[in-house]
Design an enzyme around this catalytic site. Structure first.
Site, PDB file in Angstrom:
ATOM      1  N   CYS A  58       0.974  -1.065   0.211  1.00 34.98           N
ATOM      2  CA  CYS A  58       0.198  -0.072  -0.126  1.00 34.98           C
ATOM      3  C   CYS A  58       1.257   0.813  -0.115  1.00 34.98           C
ATOM      4  O   CYS A  58       2.126   1.361   0.971  1.00 34.98           O
ATOM      5  CB  CYS A  58      -1.041  -0.476   1.258  1.00 34.98           C
ATOM      6  SG  CYS A  58      -2.190   1.022   1.694  1.00 34.98           S
ATOM      7  N   CYS A  64       1.138   5.606   7.359  1.00 31.69           N
ATOM      8  CA  CYS A  64      -0.458   5.380   7.867  1.00 31.69           C
ATOM      9  C   CYS A  64      -0.612   4.199   9.267  1.00 31.69           C
ATOM     10  O   CYS A  64       0.043   3.270   9.307  1.00 31.69           O
ATOM     11  CB  CYS A  64      -1.402   4.985   7.244  1.00 31.69           C
ATOM     12  SG  CYS A  64      -3.269   4.174   7.488  1.00 31.69           S
ATOM     13  N   CYS A  67      -2.239  -0.613   9.443  1.00 29.51           N
ATOM     14  CA  CYS A  67      -1.748  -1.785   9.143  1.00 29.51           C
ATOM     15  C   CYS A  67       0.150  -1.807  10.015  1.00 29.51           C
ATOM     16  O   CYS A  67       0.266  -0.292  10.061  1.00 29.51           O
ATOM     17  CB  CYS A  67      -1.321  -2.103   7.454  1.00 29.51           C
ATOM     18  SG  CYS A  67      -2.602  -2.247   6.629  1.00 29.51           S
ATOM     19  N   GLN A 241     -18.461  -9.141  12.604  1.00 29.30           N
ATOM     20  CA  GLN A 241     -16.744  -9.978  12.599  1.00 29.30           C
ATOM     21  C   GLN A 241     -15.707  -8.783  11.485  1.00 29.30           C
ATOM     22  O   GLN A 241     -16.859  -8.487  10.629  1.00 29.30           O
ATOM     23  CB  GLN A 241     -16.861 -11.040  12.504  1.00 29.30           C
ATOM     24  CG  GLN A 241     -16.992 -11.744  13.589  1.00 29.30           C
ATOM     25  CD  GLN A 241     -16.361 -11.880  14.602  1.00 29.30           C
ATOM     26  OE1 GLN A 241     -15.138 -11.427  14.307  1.00 29.30           O
ATOM     27  NE2 GLN A 241     -17.080 -12.440  15.206  1.00 29.30           N
ATOM     28  N   PHE A 268     -21.835 -14.007  24.857  1.00 28.70           N
ATOM     29  CA  PHE A 268     -21.292 -12.355  24.192  1.00 28.70           C
ATOM     30  C   PHE A 268     -21.796 -12.924  22.818  1.00 28.70           C
ATOM     31  O   PHE A 268     -21.254 -12.355  21.600  1.00 28.70           O
ATOM     32  CB  PHE A 268     -20.376 -12.536  24.371  1.00 28.70           C
ATOM     33  CG  PHE A 268     -19.531 -12.735  26.072  1.00 28.70           C
ATOM     34  CD1 PHE A 268     -19.245 -11.495  26.884  1.00 28.70           C
ATOM     35  CD2 PHE A 268     -19.201 -13.909  26.894  1.00 28.70           C
ATOM     36  CE1 PHE A 268     -18.956 -11.311  28.195  1.00 28.70           C
ATOM     37  CE2 PHE A 268     -18.833 -13.868  27.410  1.00 28.70           C
ATOM     38  CZ  PHE A 268     -18.733 -12.774  28.237  1.00 28.70           C
ATOM     39  N   GLU A 288     -26.531 -11.579  25.660  1.00 34.44           N
ATOM     40  CA  GLU A 288     -25.546 -10.595  25.437  1.00 34.44           C
ATOM     41  C   GLU A 288     -25.809  -9.725  26.206  1.00 34.44           C
ATOM     42  O   GLU A 288     -27.161  -9.081  26.972  1.00 34.44           O
ATOM     43  CB  GLU A 288     -25.711 -10.539  24.141  1.00 34.44           C
ATOM     44  CG  GLU A 288     -25.900  -8.487  22.988  1.00 34.44           C
ATOM     45  CD  GLU A 288     -24.495  -8.962  22.817  1.00 34.44           C
ATOM     46  OE1 GLU A 288     -23.782  -9.693  22.942  1.00 34.44           O
ATOM     47  OE2 GLU A 288     -24.141  -7.444  23.688  1.00 34.44           O
ATOM     48  N   CYS A 362     -10.509 -12.497  20.679  1.00 33.03           N
ATOM     49  CA  CYS A 362      -9.892 -11.599  19.867  1.00 33.03           C
ATOM     50  C   CYS A 362      -8.059 -11.302  20.847  1.00 33.03           C
ATOM     51  O   CYS A 362      -8.006 -10.385  20.020  1.00 33.03           O
ATOM     52  CB  CYS A 362     -10.255 -10.856  19.169  1.00 33.03           C
ATOM     53  SG  CYS A 362     -10.832  -9.499  21.194  1.00 33.03           S
TER      54      CYS A 362
HETATM   55  C1  LIG Z   1     -16.206 -10.160  20.425  1.00 36.66           C
HETATM   56  S1  LIG Z   1     -17.794  -9.654  20.173  1.00 36.66           S
HETATM   57  C2  LIG Z   1     -18.894 -10.411  19.547  1.00 36.66           C
HETATM   58  C3  LIG Z   1     -19.770 -10.938  19.696  1.00 36.66           C
HETATM   59  C4  LIG Z   1     -20.717 -11.765  18.272  1.00 36.66           C
HETATM   60  N1  LIG Z   1     -20.096 -12.780  18.782  1.00 36.66           N
HETATM   61  C5  LIG Z   1     -20.232 -12.076  16.881  1.00 36.66           C
HETATM   62  O1  LIG Z   1     -19.239 -12.519  16.612  1.00 36.66           O
HETATM   63  O2  LIG Z   1     -20.490 -11.590  16.259  1.00 36.66           O
HETATM   64  C6  LIG Z   1     -18.681  -9.823  22.476  1.00 36.66           C
HETATM   65  C7  LIG Z   1     -19.784  -9.148  22.290  1.00 36.66           C
HETATM   66  O3  LIG Z   1     -19.627  -9.361  23.698  1.00 36.66           O
HETATM   67  C8  LIG Z   1     -21.135  -7.995  24.085  1.00 36.66           C
HETATM   68  N2  LIG Z   1     -20.185  -7.492  25.477  1.00 36.66           N
HETATM   69  C9  LIG Z   1     -19.258  -7.236  25.912  1.00 36.66           C
HETATM   70  N3  LIG Z   1     -19.690  -7.066  27.355  1.00 36.66           N
HETATM   71  C10 LIG Z   1     -20.151  -7.378  28.348  1.00 36.66           C
HETATM   72  C11 LIG Z   1     -20.485  -7.853  29.199  1.00 36.66           C
HETATM   73  N4  LIG Z   1     -20.454  -7.341  30.471  1.00 36.66           N
HETATM   74  N5  LIG Z   1     -22.352  -8.923  28.946  1.00 36.66           N
HETATM   75  C12 LIG Z   1     -22.264  -9.493  28.523  1.00 36.66           C
HETATM   76  N6  LIG Z   1     -22.255  -9.382  26.694  1.00 36.66           N
HETATM   77  C13 LIG Z   1     -20.699  -8.662  26.803  1.00 36.66           C
HETATM   78  C14 LIG Z   1     -20.080  -6.673  23.355  1.00 36.66           C
HETATM   79  O4  LIG Z   1     -21.682  -6.390  22.875  1.00 36.66           O
HETATM   80  C15 LIG Z   1     -20.283  -7.706  22.059  1.00 36.66           C
HETATM   81  O5  LIG Z   1     -22.011  -8.268  21.087  1.00 36.66           O
END
Ligand SMILES: C[S@@+](CC[C@H](N)C(=O)[O-])C[C@H]1O[C@@H](n2cnc3c(N)ncnc32)[C@H](O)[C@@H]1O
Length: 405
Positions: A58, A64, A67, A241, A268, A288, A362
């Site tokens: 790039c 930047c 990356c 994602q 989550f 969630e 992650c």
């Molecule tokens: C890494 S994302 C994964 C979301 C989903 N599994 C996906 O792949 O699209 C983490 C998720 O955890 C939720 N989250 C963050 N803190 C939380 C908490 N204390 N209790 C419940 N959910 C939570 C966020 O809103 C988010 O949607």
């Protein structure tokens, strides 16, 4: 000038010498000549180059900060990311045979947060520079999808219309099935004229939605995302994602993790990335913290055909994890926490009778900590994949299955 030999990469992708001096844009084994300022080599010149060095693809790469590793070959980055995961696990006494790494292609990042501000004569939209808070314009970025990059001029127009003289605007952009979903924060307060001008940009660009300081102001079509057989309209700025290829690999991994389980709990769950595809074969309970995301998930499920029952529950899983007794109603769990991991929830999984856990993370550090909690409760790490949807960055994404033996 002094010469420095790089022995490893730091977590932000800088080279590091054995004495702890940072050497930006250098790879292990390289010798760089330069001066040192605050423990960082400046004006570095490569004397001995690594065989893993490649020409960055790039033209914005040097300035930047989007990356960090374009100067290294894909093979090098894949090995480095695998090593980060293996080392984090080893530090907790867990050994793992890492399966193949999936790396998302260039031009495939479908969510981006740009920043914009007015300059004396014009406007600037871009990403932050490397280790700095100065904005770097990136009109030819090769990370984002072509749909996002083709709207670069329109994003500049939004900044021109709606940035205050001093403030900086954030523009979160998601490429949905029906056009770009743009969410602006820190824009000028809305008035009638601004609404009309913004509406015109949305029509011209066919944005699926424009949200301004938290308010939906205009849209050409519902901002649909597809999760398996369901179509979901996420709340503005919701988690997604990073790439379609990364998401597909993660969904494949989680479906493989739960196998033929009849009742799955998705912890989550977000807007249903895993819940909705898994509902093709299992009843799913999605938990969630953000109720708007679960509303979107439920609506998507109700409108889809051929899915088993999906129930939802809004709950703060850090403060009030699903307890062991409740978990025992399920055959398998999927867990995908944010970067801090899921310490409290994994304590409950450890106490439960659950036998199968699909884990997405992650953050290798918190993943390894939580993996240890599961290992101490009799789970074994059955398989683990590194899914690199953050190409050229130092982020690492993991999908794994734990089985209780
Ligand atoms: C890494 S994302 C994964 C979301 C989903 N599994 C996906 O792949 O699209 C983490 C998720 O955890 C939720 N989250 C963050 N803190 C939380 C908490 N204390 N209790 C419940 N959910 C939570 C966020 O809103 C988010 O949607």
């Amino acid at each position: 000038m002094t010469q420095f030999e790089v022995v490893r990469l730091g977590h932000k992708g800088d080279g590091i010498t054995k004495d702890g001096v940072f050497v930006p844009h250098a790879l292990p084994g390289e010798v760089v000549e330069g001066d040192v300022e605050n423990d960082r080599v400046i004006h570095g010149r490569i004397i001995t180059s690594s065989p893993a060095r490649v020409t960055p693809a790039c033209r914005h790469y040097k300035a930047c900060g989007g990356c960090a590793l374009q100067h290294a070959s894909d093979e090098f980055v894949a090995d480095w990311k695998r090593e980060i995961v293996a080392t984090a696990l080893k530090n907790h006494g867990i050994s793992a045979g890492l399966e193949t790494i999936h790396t998302s292609p260039s031009c495939s990042r479908r969510r981006a947060v740009f920043h914009g501000r007015r300059t004396k004569k014009s406007v600037m939209v871009g990403l932050y520079g490397r280790a700095s808070d100065s904005l770097v314009p990136v009109p030819d970025c090769i990370l984002m999808t072509p749909e996002i990059m083709s709207a670069y001029g329109a994003l500049e127009r939004l900044v021109q219309l709606g940035a205050s003289r001093r403030g900086e605007m954030n523009l979160a952009v998601i490429a949905t099935e029906t056009g770009l979903d743009v969410s602006v924060e820190n824009g000028k307060p809305l008035d009638m004229d601004l609404r009309i001008d913004l509406g015109q940009v949305v029509r011209e660009q066919r944005f699926s939605r424009l949200s301004w300081n938290g308010e939906d102001v205009a849209g050409e079509a519902p901002a649909y995302l597809r999760f398996g057989k369901a179509r979901v309209v996420p709340p503005a700025g919701a988690f997604l994602q990073a790439t379609a290829a990364g998401e597909a690999a993660l969904v494949r991994a989680m479906r493989r993790a739960v196998g033929d389980a009849h009742r799955v709990i998705d912890l989550f769950a977000g807007c249903g990335t895993f819940s909705l595809p898994c509902a093709e074969t299992a009843e799913v309970h999605a938990v969630e913290g953000v109720s708007e995301m679960l509303d979107a998930l439920s609506k998507g499920w109700r409108q889809a055909e051929g899915l088993k029952r999906v129930t939802v529950e809004t709950r703060d899983l850090f403060r009030q994890p699903i307890c062991a007794d409740e978990l025992n109603r399920f055959d398998a769990a999927i867990i995908d926490p944010p970067r801090p991991g899921a310490a409290a929830q994994c304590d409950e999984i450890a106490k439960s009778a659950l036998k199968t856990v699909g884990f997405v993370s992650c953050n290798p550090i918190t993943f390894a900590r939580d993996a240890k909690t599961l290992a101490e409760a009799g789970f074994v790490l059955d398989w683990i994949e590194v899914i690199d949807q953050f190409r050229w960055s130092t982020h690492v994404e993991i999908a794994a299955r734990f089985l209780r033996v």
